[in-house]
Design an enzyme around this catalytic site. Structure first.
Site, PDB file in Angstrom:
ATOM      1  N   CYS A 143      -2.909  -1.636   5.236  1.00 49.92           N
ATOM      2  CA  CYS A 143      -4.169  -1.083   4.744  1.00 49.92           C
ATOM      3  C   CYS A 143      -5.136  -0.819   5.916  1.00 49.92           C
ATOM      4  CB  CYS A 143      -4.761  -2.013   3.689  1.00 49.92           C
ATOM      5  SG  CYS A 143      -6.059  -1.216   2.739  1.00 49.92           S
ATOM      6  N   HIS A 169      -0.299  -2.289  -0.252  1.00 50.70           N
ATOM      7  CA  HIS A 169      -0.259  -3.743   0.000  1.00 50.70           C
ATOM      8  C   HIS A 169       1.100  -4.318  -0.390  1.00 50.70           C
ATOM      9  CE1 HIS A 169      -4.489  -4.531   1.027  1.00 50.70           C
ATOM     10  NE2 HIS A 169      -4.716  -3.450   0.303  1.00 50.70           N
ATOM     11  N   GLU A 188       2.184  -7.157   0.037  1.00 48.90           N
ATOM     12  CA  GLU A 188       2.093  -8.588  -0.283  1.00 48.90           C
ATOM     13  C   GLU A 188       1.763  -8.862  -1.739  1.00 48.90           C
ATOM     14  OE1 GLU A 188       0.025  -6.800   1.432  1.00 48.90           O
ATOM     15  OE2 GLU A 188      -2.066  -7.368   1.185  1.00 48.90           O
TER      16      GLU A 188
END
Ligand code: XMP
Length: 517
Positions: A79, A167, A169
């Protein structure tokens, strides 16, 4: 640690999550402030740049010179991290249209790129950014796009440097963990050997080396973190560890004796200090919640320090501080969002050095390490309990009689939760105790009318509190079965002299809090 990944934290809400995902891959990682890269640490195998609340073109945006890292270690920007790398290399970053939030699909991507190996066609990713990269430098190559975001991911030509604007994650990026695995395992070459057992071995060796023959003092609270820290240190330095466990008289029923017994069984060298009289005396007539907390905090430090001073050859103070206690996420003002509160204030003249063996672990990792060390399950699985104990669950002033009533009622509730079995989502039998984050009883400063036999009563009311949560920052009231609540209410009113009414607290946090004071 022999090998690790460094995550440079630019202040995103999801930085911790990146750390968690990598640890789940059995790869050790550390989150450090964006400008604190550990230069010279040969165990670093790769670097991840996190997201940030800033725009890369903001005056006050966090900036870092990657010159010393680039070309030496693989780098992945996530990001803001991706935008930062693109922007500082001559790319363009501009405010994005409102569609770059939420789910998107990788419509086109380089299937054979090392970062994207194994990713499924149209794989869902999660976008969350106000800015977007609108142009990349000539030596950058787009490796993935979505319908809305042309430059969803890039690689710098001929370099081990990648950027992803989504993202990986977060849970909603379905192949996100795979991408992180591709990065840390295939690209950085980490071996996935990080585990509780390896943590115990390495930490015990490090503690032996660090402490040598010095004496260490540790304050035990009966909670998971300090207990695990103590057992770990005990394994490293044995009898050179002296633990101090202060009873302020505001613990749960029989807790001091039970926990002391557990500690002794674990082979710990523990000094138990019963200071309840001092606390009760100093708290007499005090009703203000903050005042109560202050008195307890002050008395605790006094009692602890008086004991610590007797250990004249101590060189270290050990604490069960864990990672979430310490993480200093950088917000816009650079202020610490959360600082750890379990530092009591040390006797200065003792000149003690601080030892925090669990400081890199998340709570569930601490529990796993505790199991690895053979700590019994009833200690590992304990609910969090506030430092000032039952004082914050007795509304108004505190007397030994009120503490006795609350301890008895609390004991019935907690034992009831332990005894009541239900099936979890996987069909396994678990206790209600294990299904809630935290539970306790609150003694209310009201009396109400009741009838017992032929007698009119006018006695106290208590409230039961049980919440579900993952971090105590937010919480919801636990949907405990009615039959269970009925039994507990009945037991408390029949067995605890002085109580004739039980209520169940159905408030969530926010706007309420877990404790009533
Ligand atoms: P609240 O009531 O703020 O509680 O929702 C969040 C978590 O913190 C615990 N708590 C404390 N712990 N000293 C502590 O060590 C305190 O003064 C204190 N007050 C609340 C609470 O039990 C819950 O786990």
């Amino acid at each position: 640690m022999e090998e690790k990944i460094i995550i440079l934290d630019f202040g995103s809400q999801t930085t911790q999550l990146i750390g968690r995902r990598i640890r789940e891959l059995n790869v050790y990682c550390e989150i450090v402030p964006y400008n604190k890269f550990p230069h010279g640490d040969g165990s670093v195998k790769g670097v991840i740049l996190s997201g940030s609340p800033f725009s890369v073109y903001d005056q006050e945006a966090f900036k870092v010179d990657l010159g010393d890292i680039r070309g030496k270690l693989p780098i992945l920007g996530i990001c803001y991290g991706a935008q930062f790398i693109a922007y500082t290399n001559g790319g363009k970053v501009e405010p994005a249209g409102s569609r770059e939030y939420g789910r998107a699909n990788l419509g086109r991507f380089e299937h054979d790129n090392p970062l994207l190996k194994g990713v499924r066609g149209h794989s869902q990713v999660w976008m969350s950014h106000g800015d977007t990269i609108t142009a990349i430098p000539d030596n950058f190559r787009i490796i993935a796009s979505t319908d809305e975001v042309a430059i969803a991911a890039y690689q710098v030509e001929g370099e081990q440097m990648w950027g992803v604007q989504f993202h990986p994650e977060v849970f909603h990026s379905v192949d996100g963990t795979l991408m992180l695995k591709n990065f840390v395992v295939d690209i950085c070459g980490c071996h996935q050997t990080w585990s509780s057992a390896s943590f115990v071995d390495t930490t015990v060796a490090e503690l032996k080396e660090q402490i040598g023959n010095d004496r260490v003092i540790l304050g035990l609270s009966g909670g998971v973190d300090s207990s695990v820290a103590a057992v770990l240190l005990n394994r490293a330095i044995g009898k050179n560890l002296t633990c101090i466990f202060v009873d302020h008289g505001l613990l749960r029923k029989n807790e001091f004796h039970n926990v002391m017994h557990d500690y002794e069984c674990l082979g710990l060298n523990v000094i138990g200090v019963d200071a309840s009289e001092k606390f009760f005396k100093d708290l007499e007539g005090v009703s203000d919640p903050e005042q109560k907390r202050k008195i307890i905090g002050r008395d605790f430090v006094e009692v602890f320090n008086a004991e610590a001073r007797k250990i004249t050859d101590a060189r270290w103070l050990a604490q069960g501080t864990i990672y979430p206690d310490r993480i200093e996420s950088l917000n816009i003002t650079g202020k610490v969002i959360k600082s750890h509160h379990n530092v009591g204030g040390l006797p200065k003249e003792m000149n003690l050095q601080l030892c925090e063996p669990l400081k890199w672990l998340f709570k569930d990792e601490v529990r796993r390490v505790g199991r690895e060390l053979g700590i019994p399950e009833h200690l590992i699985g304990r609910h969090p309990f506030p430092g000032p104990g039952l004082a914050v669950r007795i509304l108004g002033d505190i007397t030994p009689e009120k503490v006795r009533i609350l301890q008895d009622a609390d004991d019935i509730f907690i034992q009831g939760l332990r005894d009541w079995k239900v099936k979890d989502a996987d069909g396994r039998e678990v206790s209600l105790y294990d299904q809630v984050w935290q539970a306790g009883v609150i003694l209310l400063p009201v009396r109400s009318v009741g009838v017992m036999g032929d007698e009119r009563t006018y006695e106290r009311a208590v409230a039961l509190r049980a919440v579900t949560s993952t971090d105590a920052m937010t919480a919801d009231w636990a949907r405990l079965p009615y039959d269970f609540l009925a039994k507990v209410s009945n037991d408390i009113i029949n067995k605890v002299k002085g109580v004739n009414r039980v209520a169940y607290d159905i408030s969530s946090k926010p706007p309420s809090t877990i404790e009533w004071e």
